[in-house]
Design an enzyme around this catalytic site. Structure first.
Site, mmCIF file in Angstrom:
data_model
loop_
_atom_site.group_PDB
_atom_site.id
_atom_site.type_symbol
_atom_site.label_atom_id
_atom_site.label_comp_id
_atom_site.label_asym_id
_atom_site.label_seq_id
_atom_site.Cartn_x
_atom_site.Cartn_y
_atom_site.Cartn_z
ATOM 1 N N ASP A 10 53.954 69.416 62.659
ATOM 2 C CA ASP A 10 52.779 70.308 61.874
ATOM 3 C C ASP A 10 53.203 70.454 60.414
ATOM 4 O OD1 ASP A 10 50.994 72.228 61.104
ATOM 5 O OD2 ASP A 10 52.173 73.773 62.210
ATOM 6 N N LYS A 72 48.543 72.023 50.747
ATOM 7 C CA LYS A 72 47.676 71.830 52.296
ATOM 8 C C LYS A 72 46.359 72.201 52.043
ATOM 9 C CE LYS A 72 47.349 72.497 57.157
ATOM 10 N NZ LYS A 72 48.069 73.119 58.202
ATOM 11 N N GLU A 149 45.111 72.137 65.583
ATOM 12 C CA GLU A 149 46.202 73.112 65.703
ATOM 13 C C GLU A 149 45.931 74.234 67.037
ATOM 14 O OE1 GLU A 149 46.731 74.853 61.899
ATOM 15 O OE2 GLU A 149 47.701 73.053 61.049
ATOM 16 N N ASP A 172 44.900 81.984 64.488
ATOM 17 C CA ASP A 172 45.919 81.144 63.773
ATOM 18 C C ASP A 172 45.901 81.543 62.405
ATOM 19 O OD1 ASP A 172 48.058 79.627 62.696
ATOM 20 O OD2 ASP A 172 47.052 77.770 63.455
#
Length: 314
Positions: A10, A72, A149, A172
């Site tokens: 990840d 990201k 995810e 998340d």
């Protein structure tokens, strides 16, 4: 090359992790420094050498102009970052982090790592997923599978082994993004019913607001103006991030910054409280609430229809 993936990776907005299965459970592997998390940071030192992870994050305090973090958010876009005399796309920076994680995994496992499973936010579109695969290829890795995810979180919590039917919401909140996904779990099958999120809302945004408050307190209490001082700003941001973590369990966090400021350095000591953090969080709370309601609405569910909530991130 093994026919099965050896590791899962990840690459997070702020930290990355590499995981393998041990005794039937996912277990994170330590990096070269013995830490389980590797900062998603890339920098260039004075000799032009590329720094990745903790070394890059540490250098960001003294040389913020030659260090990049939080890239990201720009995966799959045309945005570039200037480091030294070269421009990097987000997938190239991610590839450097992936290569570092690969080396750490190989050291821990004692074998070559070529095939991986990589997780991405559920809201990632085709361009972002393709950029993720490109980053893996640049790092010498074959992404056998790109997993959302929230689905990975459900597997990590063992929901695929649950016997009864469940409706689960995965919230998340990471360093740079908020991802909310409604999952339907039945007989070992995990199905995504809806996803929503905010690509520019995460822990880093809380840190940035806390850093602004800290800068104002420093200016008010010590008469030190930090505008235009990149190194001082980087130190204040790091101090705010550490204070944010301490305020998760304490009511008060004392920030001490020796010799702060380039023009007239002075020792600074400022107090931040849980009330300060709450003041920052209030206007952000509605941003977190909106994706949750949108995900429930898209799945045609009410909050009372949800059997479980998984809180992921941090």
């Amino acid at each position: 090359m093994s026919a099965k993936p050896l590791v899962g990776i990840d690459v997070g907005t702020t930290y990355s992790v590499v995981v393998t299965m041990q005794r039937g459970r996912p277990t994170s592997m330590p990096n070269a420094l013995g830490a389980r998390l590797t900062p998603s940071a890339v920098g260039i030192d004075g000799d032009g050498h590329v720094l990745v992870g903790a070394a890059a994050k540490a250098r960001a305090l003294t040389h913020p102009e030659t260090t990049v973090q939080c890239f990201k958010r720009d995966m799959g876009t045309a945005k570039t970052y200037r480091l030294g005399d070269r421009d990097f796309r987000a997938e190239e920076l991610s590839a450097l982090v992936l290569a570092e994680l690969r080396r750490d995994a190989e050291a821990a496992l004692g074998c070559d790592v070529r095939s991986v499973v990589v997780t991405v936010p559920a809201y990632f579109g085709e361009l972002q997923r393709r950029a993720t695969r490109d980053a893996c290829a640049i790092a010498g890795l074959e992404a056998l599978r790109i997993v959302n995810e929230p689905t990975a979180a459900a597997l990590g919590f063992g929901l695929n082994n649950a016997a009864e039917h469940q409706t689960v919401v995965v919230v998340d909140l990471g360093g740079g993004t908020l991802d909310v996904t409604v999952l339907e779990v039945q007989e070992g099958v995990i199905e995504v019913r809806s996803s929503a999120g905010d690509t520019s809302f995460g822990g880093e945004d809380v840190t940035s607001l806390l850093a602004r408050m800290l800068s104002r307190k420093i200016e008010r209490e010590h008469g030190l103006v930090l505008a235009g001082d990149l190194r001082a700003a980087a130190r204040v941001h790091e101090a705010a991030d550490q204070a944010k973590k301490r305020l998760s369990s304490n009511q008060v966090a004392r920030v001490i910054l020796p010799a702060l400021g380039a023009a007239a350095p002075r020792d600074v000591e400022v107090e931040l409280t849980r009330l300060d953090l709450d003041e920052i969080w209030v206007p952000l709370r509605s941003r977190g609430r909106a994706p949750i309601l949108r995900a429930l609405n898209d799945a045609r569910l009410a909050a009372s229809d949800v059997d479980a909530v998984l809180l992921v991130g941090g």
